[in-house]
Design an enzyme around this catalytic site. Structure first.
Site, short mmCIF file in Angstrom:
data_model
loop_
_atom_site.label_atom_id
_atom_site.label_comp_id
_atom_site.label_asym_id
_atom_site.label_seq_id
_atom_site.Cartn_x
_atom_site.Cartn_y
_atom_site.Cartn_z
N ARG A 23 -13.77 14.28 -1.64
CA ARG A 23 -14.53 14.29 -2.91
C ARG A 23 -14.26 15.55 -3.72
O ARG A 23 -15.17 16.09 -4.36
CB ARG A 23 -16.04 14.18 -2.64
CG ARG A 23 -16.53 12.82 -2.25
CD ARG A 23 -16.63 11.91 -3.48
NE ARG A 23 -17.10 10.61 -3.10
CZ ARG A 23 -18.39 10.25 -3.12
NH1 ARG A 23 -19.30 11.09 -3.54
NH2 ARG A 23 -18.73 9.05 -2.75
N TYR A 146 -20.62 -2.58 3.61
CA TYR A 146 -21.04 -2.70 2.20
C TYR A 146 -21.12 -4.16 1.76
O TYR A 146 -22.01 -4.54 1.00
CB TYR A 146 -20.09 -1.92 1.28
CG TYR A 146 -20.34 -0.43 1.39
CD1 TYR A 146 -21.38 0.17 0.68
CD2 TYR A 146 -19.59 0.36 2.25
CE1 TYR A 146 -21.64 1.53 0.80
CE2 TYR A 146 -19.84 1.73 2.39
CZ TYR A 146 -20.87 2.29 1.66
OH TYR A 146 -21.13 3.63 1.80
O1 CP3 Z 1 -12.31 12.23 -2.35
C1 CP3 Z 1 -11.98 12.07 -3.54
O2 CP3 Z 1 -12.06 12.99 -4.40
C2 CP3 Z 1 -11.33 10.75 -3.94
C3 CP3 Z 1 -12.17 9.75 -4.50
C4 CP3 Z 1 -13.21 9.07 -3.62
C5 CP3 Z 1 -14.48 8.67 -4.12
N1 CP3 Z 1 -15.11 7.96 -3.14
C6 CP3 Z 1 -14.97 8.97 -5.46
C7 CP3 Z 1 -16.37 8.71 -5.81
C8 CP3 Z 1 -13.13 8.63 -2.31
C9 CP3 Z 1 -12.02 8.82 -1.29
C10 CP3 Z 1 -14.33 7.92 -2.01
C11 CP3 Z 1 -14.59 7.26 -0.72
C12 CP3 Z 1 -15.89 6.62 -0.50
N2 CP3 Z 1 -16.64 5.90 -1.38
C13 CP3 Z 1 -16.54 6.56 0.75
C14 CP3 Z 1 -15.99 7.12 2.05
C15 CP3 Z 1 -16.17 8.57 2.15
C16 CP3 Z 1 -17.58 9.02 2.33
O3 CP3 Z 1 -18.13 9.61 1.38
O4 CP3 Z 1 -18.10 8.77 3.41
C17 CP3 Z 1 -17.72 5.85 0.59
C18 CP3 Z 1 -18.76 5.55 1.66
C19 CP3 Z 1 -17.77 5.42 -0.77
C20 CP3 Z 1 -18.80 4.57 -1.42
C21 CP3 Z 1 -19.49 5.27 -2.52
N3 CP3 Z 1 -18.89 5.61 -3.72
C22 CP3 Z 1 -20.83 5.68 -2.58
C23 CP3 Z 1 -21.85 5.50 -1.46
C24 CP3 Z 1 -21.04 6.27 -3.84
C25 CP3 Z 1 -22.34 6.75 -4.41
C26 CP3 Z 1 -22.70 8.10 -3.93
C27 CP3 Z 1 -22.58 9.11 -5.03
O5 CP3 Z 1 -22.15 10.25 -4.73
O6 CP3 Z 1 -22.92 8.80 -6.16
C28 CP3 Z 1 -19.79 6.26 -4.53
C29 CP3 Z 1 -19.53 6.79 -5.88
C30 CP3 Z 1 -18.40 7.77 -6.03
N4 CP3 Z 1 -17.19 7.67 -5.39
C31 CP3 Z 1 -18.37 8.90 -6.90
C32 CP3 Z 1 -17.11 9.48 -6.78
C33 CP3 Z 1 -16.56 10.67 -7.53
C34 CP3 Z 1 -19.49 9.32 -7.84
C35 CP3 Z 1 -19.27 8.60 -9.11
C36 CP3 Z 1 -19.96 9.16 -10.30
O7 CP3 Z 1 -21.12 8.77 -10.55
O8 CP3 Z 1 -19.34 9.94 -11.05
#
Ligand code: CP3
Length: 338
Positions: A23, A146
């Site tokens: 992230r 999911y």
């Molecule tokens: O790592 C990186 O910078 C690459 C991009 C990336 C994102 N999500 C961007 C993101 C990667 C590799 C992921 C993987 C991901 N997504 C996982 C596995 C890793 C982990 O965190 O355990 C999971 C479980 C997800 C599912 C997911 N996506 C959730 C539960 C959420 C909401 C939580 C939150 O922080 O809002 C997301 C959204 C998400 N994925 C954001 C980003 C940058 C936030 C989006 C925003 O509102 O700007």
């Protein structure tokens, strides 16, 4: 191209310890927020020029040794007939949910054209980057949680109910996701990614026996199916699953802070290790942070090779300045020979 990250993935010790952060692109960064104010998260993922720009931000601003494609683990569902949405403060929403064998009819074979924006973003990035690009997917199990739950959860009741009441149906779901994931990752490799990370965020909720039955064979099939680039496997609860993880044959194991990296080096001798700072140490005072970082760097020497990372994603409250200092500290760290 900077080589340290890929060398470490291949188990070769490096002159300095390469570092990147899960992230690393995201809401903690003002430059990200600026773009995010104009577009919702999915639009950013689906617009190759924006996804590429956001992927590059942490490489330019922090000086990390690898980029990770800006996307999400849920994206391939869009190519399988499942709708995904990200709702502010609620996280991801997935529909229709698949909770029984009979629901499997709602899932179709992955259509790569439907997620073509992912491969377009990769093609832009490999032209622009001077560090390796990491592509990724979820593991079939983590993706399934999911699709079964329909949203984030802590208890995974529907997942386990499906698993234990219709094991054959659950295996069928794993089969479908394994095939789809292999196709999706193969296409990312064709587009140019230099390494793959498989996110198995939720595998740690299972007993070692159920990991062995419902997760391991499918993860193994994916890892064995990827030959041309190194594979990083990320999961939590590594010590409980150690005997199974040893047999996965990935190149790198990404570990969290619940296990001492020295102990992990001893348990997982055939792997390079990635990790394992608690991301929330970045919210405290620097003195406490760098004590822990130094210990990880020194103990990480025991591993076949070490890539510095966090045990999970960067927290939204993290200061960019702190991450920058951390990257510089790691790059400049001098090991004292004994
Ligand atoms: O790592 C990186 O910078 C690459 C991009 C990336 C994102 N999500 C961007 C993101 C990667 C590799 C992921 C993987 C991901 N997504 C996982 C596995 C890793 C982990 O965190 O355990 C999971 C479980 C997800 C599912 C997911 N996506 C959730 C539960 C959420 C909401 C939580 C939150 O922080 O809002 C997301 C959204 C998400 N994925 C954001 C980003 C940058 C936030 C989006 C925003 O509102 O700007």
């Amino acid at each position: 191209m900077k080589e340290a990250f890929l060398k470490a993935c291949r188990g070769i010790k490096t002159d300095y310890i390469p570092v990147w952060f899960m992230r690393q692109a995201g809401r903690y960064m003002p430059e990200y927020q600026k773009i995010r104010q104009k577009y919702d998260f999915l639009t950013m993922c689906k617009t190759p020029e924006i996804a590429a720009e956001v992927t590059l931000q942490p490489v330019k601003i922090l000086g990390v040794d690898a980029a990770i494609l800006f996307s999400d683990i849920l994206i391939p569902l869009e190519g399988m007939g499942i709708k995904i949405e990200f709702i502010e403060d609620k996280g991801p929403q997935v529909s229709p949910t698949i909770r029984t064998f009979s629901h499997l009819k709602n899932l179709r074979e992955i259509q790569l054209e439907a997620v073509g924006y992912v491969f377009s973003a990769i093609k832009i990035l490999v032209r622009e980057l001077h560090v390796p690009l990491i592509g990724f997917s979820a593991s079939p199990f983590t993706l399934a949680t999911y699709v079964i739950e329909g949203c984030s959860t802590k208890e995974f009741i529907n997942t386990k109910r499906f698993m234990f009441s219709e094991p054959a149906g659950f295996h069928k779901l794993m089969e479908l996701f394994t095939e789809a994931t292999l196709k999706y990752l193969t296409e990312q490799i064709k587009a140019g990614v230099h390494a793959i990370q498989i996110f198995d965020t939720w595998a740690g909720i299972l007993s070692p026996l159920d990991y062995e039955i419902f997760v391991k064979p499918y993860v193994k099939r994916i890892i064995d199916g990827i030959k041309s680039v190194p594979v990083i496997y990320f999961c939590s609860n590594t010590s409980g699953l150690a005997n199974h993880l040893k047999e996965l044959n990935a190149n790198v194991l990404s570990i969290d802070w619940r296990i001492d990296i020295k102990e992990a080096a001893n348990l997982f001798k055939s792997y390079s290790l990635q990790g394992n700072l608690d991301p929330l140490t970045l919210l405290g005072k620097e003195e406490e942070l760098f004590i822990r970082v130094e210990k990880i760097l020194i103990d990480g020497k025991k591993a076949k090779a070490h890539i510095f990372n966090l045990g999970h994603g960067v927290n939204i409250n993290t200061k960019v300045e702190t991450l920058k200092k951390l990257v510089d500290f790691i790059h400049e760290f001098k090991f004292v020979e004994v």
